[in-house]
Write a protein that holds these residues in place. Sequence first.
Motif, PDB file in Angstrom:
ATOM      1  N   ALA A 143      -3.047  -4.740 -14.528  1.00 32.58           N
ATOM      2  CA  ALA A 143      -3.446  -3.521 -13.824  1.00 32.58           C
ATOM      3  C   ALA A 143      -4.957  -3.420 -13.766  1.00 32.58           C
ATOM      4  CB  ALA A 143      -2.855  -2.287 -14.511  1.00 32.58           C
ATOM      5  N   VAL A 144      -5.434  -2.936 -12.641  1.00 27.58           N
ATOM      6  CA  VAL A 144      -6.848  -2.597 -12.476  1.00 27.58           C
ATOM      7  C   VAL A 144      -6.906  -1.087 -12.282  1.00 27.58           C
ATOM      8  CG1 VAL A 144      -8.918  -2.867 -11.084  1.00 27.58           C
ATOM      9  CG2 VAL A 144      -7.378  -4.817 -11.409  1.00 27.58           C
ATOM     10  N   ILE A 145      -7.519  -0.396 -13.217  1.00 29.90           N
ATOM     11  CA  ILE A 145      -7.631   1.056 -13.115  1.00 29.90           C
ATOM     12  C   ILE A 145      -8.907   1.362 -12.347  1.00 29.90           C
ATOM     13  CG2 ILE A 145      -7.684   3.233 -14.361  1.00 29.90           C
ATOM     14  CD1 ILE A 145      -5.118   1.520 -14.681  1.00 29.90           C
ATOM     15  N   GLY A 146      -8.721   1.757 -11.114  1.00 26.95           N
ATOM     16  CA  GLY A 146      -9.868   2.028 -10.261  1.00 26.95           C
ATOM     17  C   GLY A 146      -9.409   2.404  -8.869  1.00 26.95           C
ATOM     18  N   GLY A 161       0.822  -1.205   0.000  1.00 27.36           N
ATOM     19  CA  GLY A 161       0.000   0.000   0.000  1.00 27.36           C
ATOM     20  C   GLY A 161       0.853   1.250   0.000  1.00 27.36           C
ATOM     21  N   GLY A 162       0.424   2.254  -0.760  1.00 28.79           N
ATOM     22  CA  GLY A 162       1.165   3.509  -0.832  1.00 28.79           C
ATOM     23  C   GLY A 162       0.344   4.680  -0.328  1.00 28.79           C
ATOM     24  N   ARG A 163       0.717   5.862  -0.793  1.00 31.88           N
ATOM     25  CA  ARG A 163       0.037   7.070  -0.348  1.00 31.88           C
ATOM     26  C   ARG A 163      -1.459   7.038  -0.674  1.00 31.88           C
ATOM     27  NH1 ARG A 163       2.688  11.674   0.763  1.00 31.88           N
ATOM     28  NH2 ARG A 163       4.441  11.135  -0.599  1.00 31.88           N
ATOM     29  N   GLY A 164      -1.817   6.317  -1.752  1.00 30.70           N
ATOM     30  CA  GLY A 164      -3.209   6.244  -2.158  1.00 30.70           C
ATOM     31  C   GLY A 164      -4.120   5.542  -1.170  1.00 30.70           C
ATOM     32  N   VAL A 165      -3.545   4.815  -0.206  1.00 24.53           N
ATOM     33  CA  VAL A 165      -4.387   4.169   0.811  1.00 24.53           C
ATOM     34  C   VAL A 165      -5.073   5.223   1.664  1.00 24.53           C
ATOM     35  CG1 VAL A 165      -4.388   2.610   2.814  1.00 24.53           C
ATOM     36  CG2 VAL A 165      -2.938   2.107   0.832  1.00 24.53           C
ATOM     37  N   GLY A 166      -4.396   6.336   1.886  1.00 31.11           N
ATOM     38  CA  GLY A 166      -5.051   7.468   2.531  1.00 31.11           C
ATOM     39  C   GLY A 166      -4.821   7.631   4.006  1.00 31.11           C
ATOM     40  N   ASN A 167      -4.776   6.546   4.764  1.00 32.42           N
ATOM     41  CA  ASN A 167      -4.551   6.626   6.205  1.00 32.42           C
ATOM     42  C   ASN A 167      -4.226   5.237   6.743  1.00 32.42           C
ATOM     43  OD1 ASN A 167      -7.150   5.250   6.969  1.00 32.42           O
ATOM     44  ND2 ASN A 167      -7.992   7.068   5.961  1.00 32.42           N
ATOM     45  N   ALA A 168      -3.801   5.196   8.012  1.00 32.12           N
ATOM     46  CA  ALA A 168      -3.396   3.924   8.613  1.00 32.12           C
ATOM     47  C   ALA A 168      -4.563   2.956   8.750  1.00 32.12           C
ATOM     48  CB  ALA A 168      -2.763   4.183   9.981  1.00 32.12           C
ATOM     49  N   GLU A 221     -12.557   0.747  -3.526  1.00 35.10           N
ATOM     50  CA  GLU A 221     -13.677   0.012  -4.099  1.00 35.10           C
ATOM     51  C   GLU A 221     -13.239  -1.374  -4.583  1.00 35.10           C
ATOM     52  OE1 GLU A 221     -15.193   2.463  -7.200  1.00 35.10           O
ATOM     53  OE2 GLU A 221     -15.760   4.120  -5.876  1.00 35.10           O
ATOM     54  N   VAL A 222     -12.067  -1.424  -5.182  1.00 35.20           N
ATOM     55  CA  VAL A 222     -11.591  -2.681  -5.776  1.00 35.20           C
ATOM     56  C   VAL A 222     -11.229  -3.712  -4.712  1.00 35.20           C
ATOM     57  CG1 VAL A 222      -9.806  -3.720  -7.220  1.00 35.20           C
ATOM     58  CG2 VAL A 222     -10.776  -1.493  -7.842  1.00 35.20           C
ATOM     59  N   VAL A 223     -10.467  -3.304  -3.703  1.00 34.16           N
ATOM     60  CA  VAL A 223      -9.979  -4.267  -2.711  1.00 34.16           C
ATOM     61  C   VAL A 223     -11.120  -4.894  -1.912  1.00 34.16           C
ATOM     62  CG1 VAL A 223      -8.542  -4.564  -0.648  1.00 34.16           C
ATOM     63  CG2 VAL A 223      -7.679  -3.239  -2.599  1.00 34.16           C
ATOM     64  N   PRO A 224     -12.108  -4.122  -1.415  1.00 34.30           N
ATOM     65  CA  PRO A 224     -13.220  -4.765  -0.705  1.00 34.30           C
ATOM     66  C   PRO A 224     -13.978  -5.769  -1.577  1.00 34.30           C
ATOM     67  CG  PRO A 224     -13.174  -2.424  -0.190  1.00 34.30           C
ATOM     68  CD  PRO A 224     -12.189  -2.640  -1.302  1.00 34.30           C
ATOM     69  N   GLU A 225     -14.171  -5.451  -2.842  1.00 33.01           N
ATOM     70  CA  GLU A 225     -14.859  -6.399  -3.724  1.00 33.01           C
ATOM     71  C   GLU A 225     -14.007  -7.649  -3.943  1.00 33.01           C
ATOM     72  OE1 GLU A 225     -16.318  -4.784  -7.347  1.00 33.01           O
ATOM     73  OE2 GLU A 225     -17.286  -3.055  -6.405  1.00 33.01           O
ATOM     74  N   LEU A 284       3.385  -8.780 -11.168  1.00 30.02           N
ATOM     75  CA  LEU A 284       3.030  -7.522 -10.524  1.00 30.02           C
ATOM     76  C   LEU A 284       1.638  -7.099 -10.966  1.00 30.02           C
ATOM     77  CD1 LEU A 284       3.513  -4.876  -8.975  1.00 30.02           C
ATOM     78  CD2 LEU A 284       4.810  -4.032 -10.944  1.00 30.02           C
ATOM     79  N   LEU A 285       0.733  -6.967  -9.999  1.00 33.29           N
ATOM     80  CA  LEU A 285      -0.622  -6.481 -10.236  1.00 33.29           C
ATOM     81  C   LEU A 285      -0.747  -5.111  -9.585  1.00 33.29           C
ATOM     82  CD1 LEU A 285      -3.649  -6.625 -10.944  1.00 33.29           C
ATOM     83  CD2 LEU A 285      -3.980  -7.919  -8.820  1.00 33.29           C
ATOM     84  N   ALA A 286      -1.060  -4.097 -10.376  1.00 32.79           N
ATOM     85  CA  ALA A 286      -1.210  -2.739  -9.854  1.00 32.79           C
ATOM     86  C   ALA A 286      -2.685  -2.359  -9.799  1.00 32.79           C
ATOM     87  CB  ALA A 286      -0.447  -1.749 -10.732  1.00 32.79           C
ATOM     88  N   ILE A 287      -3.096  -1.781  -8.683  1.00 35.17           N
ATOM     89  CA  ILE A 287      -4.435  -1.219  -8.536  1.00 35.17           C
ATOM     90  C   ILE A 287      -4.250   0.274  -8.326  1.00 35.17           C
ATOM     91  CG2 ILE A 287      -6.563  -1.223  -7.188  1.00 35.17           C
ATOM     92  CD1 ILE A 287      -5.906  -4.090  -6.336  1.00 35.17           C
ATOM     93  N   ASN A 288      -4.702   1.081  -9.318  1.00 37.76           N
ATOM     94  CA  ASN A 288      -4.382   2.499  -9.288  1.00 37.76           C
ATOM     95  C   ASN A 288      -5.421   3.274 -10.101  1.00 37.76           C
ATOM     96  OD1 ASN A 288      -2.806   5.102  -9.673  1.00 37.76           O
ATOM     97  ND2 ASN A 288      -1.280   3.863  -8.587  1.00 37.76           N
ATOM     98  N   THR A 289      -5.731   4.473  -9.665  1.00 34.58           N
ATOM     99  CA  THR A 289      -6.690   5.299 -10.411  1.00 34.58           C
ATOM    100  C   THR A 289      -6.059   5.964 -11.630  1.00 34.58           C
ATOM    101  OG1 THR A 289      -6.193   7.179  -8.957  1.00 34.58           O
ATOM    102  CG2 THR A 289      -8.081   5.796  -8.354  1.00 34.58           C
ATOM    103  N   ASP A 290      -4.724   5.998 -11.667  1.00 29.65           N
ATOM    104  CA  ASP A 290      -4.018   6.703 -12.739  1.00 29.65           C
ATOM    105  C   ASP A 290      -3.458   5.713 -13.760  1.00 29.65           C
ATOM    106  OD1 ASP A 290      -2.548   8.317 -14.386  1.00 29.65           O
ATOM    107  OD2 ASP A 290      -1.083   8.929 -12.856  1.00 29.65           O
ATOM    108  N   PRO A 291      -4.023   5.653 -14.955  1.00 30.95           N
ATOM    109  CA  PRO A 291      -3.519   4.706 -15.958  1.00 30.95           C
ATOM    110  C   PRO A 291      -2.115   5.051 -16.441  1.00 30.95           C
ATOM    111  CG  PRO A 291      -5.146   6.172 -16.932  1.00 30.95           C
ATOM    112  CD  PRO A 291      -5.170   6.425 -15.462  1.00 30.95           C
ATOM    113  N   GLU A 292      -1.646   6.265 -16.163  1.00 25.52           N
ATOM    114  CA  GLU A 292      -0.309   6.672 -16.593  1.00 25.52           C
ATOM    115  C   GLU A 292       0.729   6.520 -15.478  1.00 25.52           C
ATOM    116  OE1 GLU A 292       0.243   7.370 -19.709  1.00 25.52           O
ATOM    117  OE2 GLU A 292      -1.907   7.104 -20.103  1.00 25.52           O
TER     118      GLU A 292
END
Length: 324
Positions: free
Chosen positions: A304-307, A211-218, A311-315, A286-294
């Motif tokens: 890659a899952v663009i999203g 998890g990176g900065r996109g996780v948002g909080n602890a 939303e993606v991880v809970p599903e 390597l599987l990336a889950i990210n909102t930024d396709p670039e």
Amino acid sequence: MILALVEHDEGAPEELSLESLAMARELATAEGDSLEAVAFGDEADALGDELGEHGVEAVYCVAHDRLERYAPDAWAESVVQLASEHEAETITAPGTDRGREVLARVGASLDAPLATNCLAVDIADDGAYELRRNRWGGSLIEHARLDGEHKLLTAAEHEFPIEPAASTTEPSVSTFEPDLEDDLFAVQVDRVESGDEEGIPLGEARVVVGGGRGVGNAEDYDQLEELAELLGGTVGASRAAVNEGWRPHDDQVGQTGAKISPDIYIACGISGAVQHMVGCKGADTLLAINTDPEAAIVQKADWAVIGDLHEVVPELNEALRDAS
């Protein structure tokens, strides 16, 4: 003779030591030379059978009444004395802090060149080694020649596959007693304390959910921890997440953290800075889950899952629970 330093845990060789043995075995086969190993500590004499599966022909167990704890200068001098006695021209070690520390001291004692973090080694017509190795934390690959009366090398982490030798051996196991002066013990491990880390260590996990900065909080790492548990893996983090205080440094994957080689690395909300990619490039998938396709990590990912990961991880967790 090629002499390989092997680290072990109560008689079981460490994974990185087996990787460095793969490198050493390639050299021994190419040169028509013998592959022999040196090990320190209690139960080193139990290494014979397993090291024989990796082509080792002899195991030397260093014995000294003051070597119950690691002492880098004493270890190095022991290796120097053993190498001199058996005329070892090449000495290898695993790409660990200890392996590099010992070989650096061996090199200083023998006035011999040391190449660390080797990715591949070939033998030139004149007997020199032509090698590729990681530099600048893995952001550069150096092509170099290594030559000298003695050649010292460490293997880069997770670059040499652990595979048994084409034919196994029944190595001789003997005790080597070095002559060590008192000043060699000026630096020595005083004690070993167990950490409070639970679960599968990052370096051993076959599945890592990062998890990176996109996780948002602890708090939102809970969903990543659930995903890792459902997949039988463990959680990692980018440096940005560690700097935010969301995860401990032990969870950091990257140039200044852990180098991992799982079957699959699921990177959630991670941009893919080069420092992070250095740590996870050993992943088979390597599987990336990210909102930024670039995002850099999306460009380097196998899938890659663009999203939005929230939303993606809970599903994904729900689907895995239903399938179990």
